[in-house]
Design a protein around this motif. Sequence first.
Motif, PDB file in Angstrom:
ATOM      1  N   GLN A   1       0.722  -1.168  -0.024  1.00 54.22           N
ATOM      2  CA  GLN A   1       0.159   0.159   0.042  1.00 54.22           C
ATOM      3  C   GLN A   1       0.968   1.149   0.000  1.00 54.22           C
ATOM      4  O   GLN A   1       1.875   1.123   0.365  1.00 54.22           O
ATOM      5  CB  GLN A   1      -0.988  -0.022   1.055  1.00 54.22           C
ATOM      6  N   LEU A   2       0.409   2.189  -0.677  1.00 51.76           N
ATOM      7  CA  LEU A   2       1.017   3.555  -0.686  1.00 51.76           C
ATOM      8  C   LEU A   2       0.180   4.574  -0.106  1.00 51.76           C
ATOM      9  O   LEU A   2      -1.008   4.873  -0.658  1.00 51.76           O
ATOM     10  CB  LEU A   2       1.363   4.156  -2.199  1.00 51.76           C
ATOM     11  N   LEU A   3       0.554   5.098   0.909  1.00 51.27           N
ATOM     12  CA  LEU A   3      -0.226   6.293   1.650  1.00 51.27           C
ATOM     13  C   LEU A   3       0.316   7.516   1.029  1.00 51.27           C
ATOM     14  O   LEU A   3       1.552   7.953   1.157  1.00 51.27           O
ATOM     15  CB  LEU A   3      -0.104   6.280   2.988  1.00 51.27           C
ATOM     16  N   SER A   4      -0.663   8.198   0.512  1.00 58.23           N
ATOM     17  CA  SER A   4      -0.409   9.617  -0.309  1.00 58.23           C
ATOM     18  C   SER A   4      -0.927  10.680   0.446  1.00 58.23           C
ATOM     19  O   SER A   4      -2.348  10.578   0.721  1.00 58.23           O
ATOM     20  CB  SER A   4      -0.887   9.358  -1.713  1.00 58.23           C
ATOM     21  N   ILE A   5      -0.354  11.640   0.966  1.00 61.82           N
ATOM     22  CA  ILE A   5      -0.785  12.767   1.608  1.00 61.82           C
ATOM     23  C   ILE A   5      -0.401  14.075   1.115  1.00 61.82           C
ATOM     24  O   ILE A   5       0.425  14.506   0.397  1.00 61.82           O
ATOM     25  CB  ILE A   5      -0.086  12.780   3.212  1.00 61.82           C
ATOM     26  N   ASP A   6      -1.753  15.047   0.938  1.00 65.31           N
ATOM     27  CA  ASP A   6      -1.828  16.339   0.508  1.00 65.31           C
ATOM     28  C   ASP A   6      -1.989  17.067   1.519  1.00 65.31           C
ATOM     29  O   ASP A   6      -3.164  17.099   2.356  1.00 65.31           O
ATOM     30  CB  ASP A   6      -2.730  16.633  -0.861  1.00 65.31           C
ATOM     31  N   GLY A   7      -1.180  17.981   1.895  1.00 64.25           N
ATOM     32  CA  GLY A   7      -1.054  18.864   3.296  1.00 64.25           C
ATOM     33  C   GLY A   7      -1.953  19.945   2.949  1.00 64.25           C
ATOM     34  O   GLY A   7      -2.534  20.700   3.880  1.00 64.25           O
TER      35      GLY A   7
ATOM     36  N   ASP B   1      -5.000  20.026   1.020  1.00 66.64           N
ATOM     37  CA  ASP B   1      -6.482  20.065   1.228  1.00 66.64           C
ATOM     38  C   ASP B   1      -6.579  18.936   2.065  1.00 66.64           C
ATOM     39  O   ASP B   1      -7.846  18.282   2.284  1.00 66.64           O
ATOM     40  CB  ASP B   1      -7.095  19.673  -0.201  1.00 66.64           C
ATOM     41  N   ASN B   2      -5.662  18.449   2.936  1.00 69.07           N
ATOM     42  CA  ASN B   2      -5.947  17.503   4.029  1.00 69.07           C
ATOM     43  C   ASN B   2      -6.479  16.056   3.492  1.00 69.07           C
ATOM     44  O   ASN B   2      -7.540  15.540   4.176  1.00 69.07           O
ATOM     45  CB  ASN B   2      -6.747  18.011   5.062  1.00 69.07           C
ATOM     46  N   THR B   3      -6.170  15.840   2.410  1.00 68.42           N
ATOM     47  CA  THR B   3      -6.717  14.412   1.809  1.00 68.42           C
ATOM     48  C   THR B   3      -5.480  13.351   1.985  1.00 68.42           C
ATOM     49  O   THR B   3      -4.581  13.537   1.678  1.00 68.42           O
ATOM     50  CB  THR B   3      -7.055  14.560   0.319  1.00 68.42           C
ATOM     51  N   PHE B   4      -5.978  12.056   2.224  1.00 67.76           N
ATOM     52  CA  PHE B   4      -5.242  11.037   2.522  1.00 67.76           C
ATOM     53  C   PHE B   4      -5.670   9.678   1.465  1.00 67.76           C
ATOM     54  O   PHE B   4      -6.884   9.655   1.482  1.00 67.76           O
ATOM     55  CB  PHE B   4      -5.254  10.424   3.739  1.00 67.76           C
ATOM     56  N   HIS B   5      -5.029   9.298   0.610  1.00 68.70           N
ATOM     57  CA  HIS B   5      -5.360   8.396  -0.372  1.00 68.70           C
ATOM     58  C   HIS B   5      -4.425   7.124  -0.114  1.00 68.70           C
ATOM     59  O   HIS B   5      -3.226   7.109  -0.026  1.00 68.70           O
ATOM     60  CB  HIS B   5      -5.082   8.758  -1.624  1.00 68.70           C
ATOM     61  N   LEU B   6      -5.140   5.936   0.008  1.00 71.86           N
ATOM     62  CA  LEU B   6      -4.344   4.451   0.186  1.00 71.86           C
ATOM     63  C   LEU B   6      -4.460   3.777  -1.056  1.00 71.86           C
ATOM     64  O   LEU B   6      -5.482   3.554  -1.466  1.00 71.86           O
ATOM     65  CB  LEU B   6      -4.996   3.830   1.362  1.00 71.86           C
ATOM     66  N   LEU B   7      -3.290   3.799  -1.805  1.00 70.76           N
ATOM     67  CA  LEU B   7      -3.256   2.781  -3.091  1.00 70.76           C
ATOM     68  C   LEU B   7      -2.515   1.705  -3.248  1.00 70.76           C
ATOM     69  O   LEU B   7      -1.535   1.555  -2.127  1.00 70.76           O
ATOM     70  CB  LEU B   7      -2.392   3.881  -4.249  1.00 70.76           C
ATOM     71  N   SER B   8      -3.146   0.846  -3.661  1.00 66.91           N
ATOM     72  CA  SER B   8      -2.639  -0.516  -3.754  1.00 66.91           C
ATOM     73  C   SER B   8      -1.275  -0.758  -4.582  1.00 66.91           C
ATOM     74  O   SER B   8      -1.376  -0.123  -5.758  1.00 66.91           O
ATOM     75  CB  SER B   8      -3.707  -1.682  -4.231  1.00 66.91           C
ATOM     76  N   ILE B   9      -0.277  -1.625  -4.279  1.00 67.75           N
ATOM     77  CA  ILE B   9       0.904  -1.800  -5.034  1.00 67.75           C
ATOM     78  C   ILE B   9       0.795  -3.285  -5.420  1.00 67.75           C
ATOM     79  O   ILE B   9       0.886  -3.913  -4.413  1.00 67.75           O
ATOM     80  CB  ILE B   9       2.091  -1.260  -4.451  1.00 67.75           C
ATOM     81  N   ASN B  10       0.932  -3.519  -6.663  1.00 66.31           N
ATOM     82  CA  ASN B  10       0.819  -4.975  -6.864  1.00 66.31           C
ATOM     83  C   ASN B  10       2.250  -5.609  -6.874  1.00 66.31           C
ATOM     84  O   ASN B  10       3.197  -4.839  -7.573  1.00 66.31           O
ATOM     85  CB  ASN B  10       0.302  -4.988  -8.094  1.00 66.31           C
ATOM     86  N   LYS B  11       2.561  -6.486  -6.438  1.00 63.79           N
ATOM     87  CA  LYS B  11       3.757  -7.295  -6.619  1.00 63.79           C
ATOM     88  C   LYS B  11       3.951  -7.985  -7.962  1.00 63.79           C
ATOM     89  O   LYS B  11       3.083  -8.652  -8.382  1.00 63.79           O
ATOM     90  CB  LYS B  11       4.058  -8.213  -5.523  1.00 63.79           C
ATOM     91  N   LYS B  12       4.944  -7.821  -8.579  1.00 66.65           N
ATOM     92  CA  LYS B  12       5.373  -8.251  -9.891  1.00 66.65           C
ATOM     93  C   LYS B  12       6.472  -9.435  -9.743  1.00 66.65           C
ATOM     94  O   LYS B  12       7.146  -9.696  -8.687  1.00 66.65           O
ATOM     95  CB  LYS B  12       6.044  -7.140 -10.819  1.00 66.65           C
ATOM     96  N   THR B  13       6.121 -10.355 -10.563  1.00 66.18           N
ATOM     97  CA  THR B  13       7.211 -11.629 -10.333  1.00 66.18           C
ATOM     98  C   THR B  13       8.403 -11.057 -10.847  1.00 66.18           C
ATOM     99  O   THR B  13       8.827 -10.663 -12.176  1.00 66.18           O
ATOM    100  CB  THR B  13       6.974 -12.523 -11.434  1.00 66.18           C
ATOM    101  N   ARG B  14       9.513 -11.034  -9.874  1.00 68.79           N
ATOM    102  CA  ARG B  14      10.971 -10.745 -10.367  1.00 68.79           C
ATOM    103  C   ARG B  14      12.006 -11.471  -9.519  1.00 68.79           C
ATOM    104  O   ARG B  14      11.534 -12.114  -8.455  1.00 68.79           O
ATOM    105  CB  ARG B  14      10.810  -9.267 -10.006  1.00 68.79           C
ATOM    106  N   SER B  15      13.290 -11.755  -9.988  1.00 72.35           N
ATOM    107  CA  SER B  15      14.318 -12.335  -9.558  1.00 72.35           C
ATOM    108  C   SER B  15      15.036 -11.242  -8.672  1.00 72.35           C
ATOM    109  O   SER B  15      14.838  -9.950  -8.761  1.00 72.35           O
ATOM    110  CB  SER B  15      14.995 -13.039 -10.319  1.00 72.35           C
ATOM    111  N   ARG B  16      16.032 -11.836  -7.704  1.00 73.25           N
ATOM    112  CA  ARG B  16      16.876 -10.674  -7.277  1.00 73.25           C
ATOM    113  C   ARG B  16      17.735  -9.946  -8.305  1.00 73.25           C
ATOM    114  O   ARG B  16      17.915 -10.546  -9.377  1.00 73.25           O
ATOM    115  CB  ARG B  16      17.930 -11.255  -6.189  1.00 73.25           C
ATOM    116  N   PRO B  17      18.134  -8.804  -7.944  1.00 73.59           N
ATOM    117  CA  PRO B  17      18.742  -8.099  -8.959  1.00 73.59           C
ATOM    118  C   PRO B  17      20.143  -8.612  -9.344  1.00 73.59           C
ATOM    119  O   PRO B  17      20.754  -9.169  -8.310  1.00 73.59           O
ATOM    120  CB  PRO B  17      19.288  -6.621  -8.393  1.00 73.59           C
TER     121      PRO B  17
END
Length: 375
Positions: free
Chosen positions: A229-235, A237-253
């Motif tokens: 989840q990504l919590l986005s805050i705008d100081g 207008d006092n808005t808080f948005h909680l956005l989903s972050i999807n995990k992608k299939t990846r190997s170690r760098p």
Amino acid sequence: MQCNLKTDTSRYARQIILSEVGAEGQQRLKDSKVLVVGAGGLGCPVLLYLAGAGVGTIGIIDNDIVDVSNLHRQILYSIADVGDLKVSAALRRINQLNPDIVVHTVATTLNPDNVLSLLAEYDIIVDATDNFDAKYLISDACIECEKPMVYASISQFEGQVSVFNYYNPHTQQRGPCFRDLFETPPPPHLTQNCSEAGVLGVIPGLLGCFQANEVLKLILRAGEPLSGQLLSIDGLDNTFHLLSINKKTRSRPPAGTLGAATTPQWRDSDWLSPHTLHDWIATQAPFQLVDVRDVHEHQQGSLGGGLIPLKDIIKRQEELDTTRRIVFYCKSGIRSKAALLAVRSVNQDAELYSLEGGVEQYLAIYPDDRHPVVS
């Protein structure tokens, strides 16, 4: 290292009485090791609150010197610290706050050669940096070392926070990493640091407090971390948005590629001519039209479509219908190109276009297509 009951009870009394903390939780805090990368606007409140809570070992990495321009937001420092290394000034202030904890300082800049060794001895890594190169490097190193990364970023009146690479003991899986949010860096238009874009001093303080809260939750095993989840805050207008972050299939760098990131490429075919856009509008072709100018510009007249200002394009990416073609437009084509590259950095499969020449060129050819001013 066991708690000194008398000292800890008096110093930490207000948090020990919490059922989520107690004596056991306070011992966990004392036994934990947290590395804070960056002792600036984000790092200052993180360091103060972790030290105040009794985190037993804190590491600080920063190679900068205290400047008078830092003082409006970097609350660890005073005018007497100007000219000193930030890590030295931070160590003095933390020792004054809580002399019972251990603080290690390193006056250096992270790079692919030192990052793994510097992260190795810590349990949790706090990303309090202000540039994308450092964030990719920290994220890749956290994956390699299997450590959680508590992330935040700020700009002007806004900020965002998340926890990356978190190991969930219930699912026995790790959550998304920073590259799942930004697979490649957004274009420079969207990545200015505080000295370029400006920032209100309380905003890094607010986001740094959220970071400290996530660290303490991880140590105490309390509540739900901001993993996936990504919590986005705008100081403003006092808005808080909680956005989903999807995990992608990846190997170690791969070895030797820590922190490597490629900028999304621009193609000549990304331009959409005014004639093609006019035809699409006339034939009601399936596409989404997005104005990336500012609100006042949109209200003065537009070509239609929705309004998502360039500065919000990543934060509001869920409003983009990537099942259809998307056409971005602005005044002349510069901002719409930046918007396209930003969205491509997080969704390389979307079919995206930027209106060539922007509103100015389009209306020079089709003056009757201007939408009326919004009252």
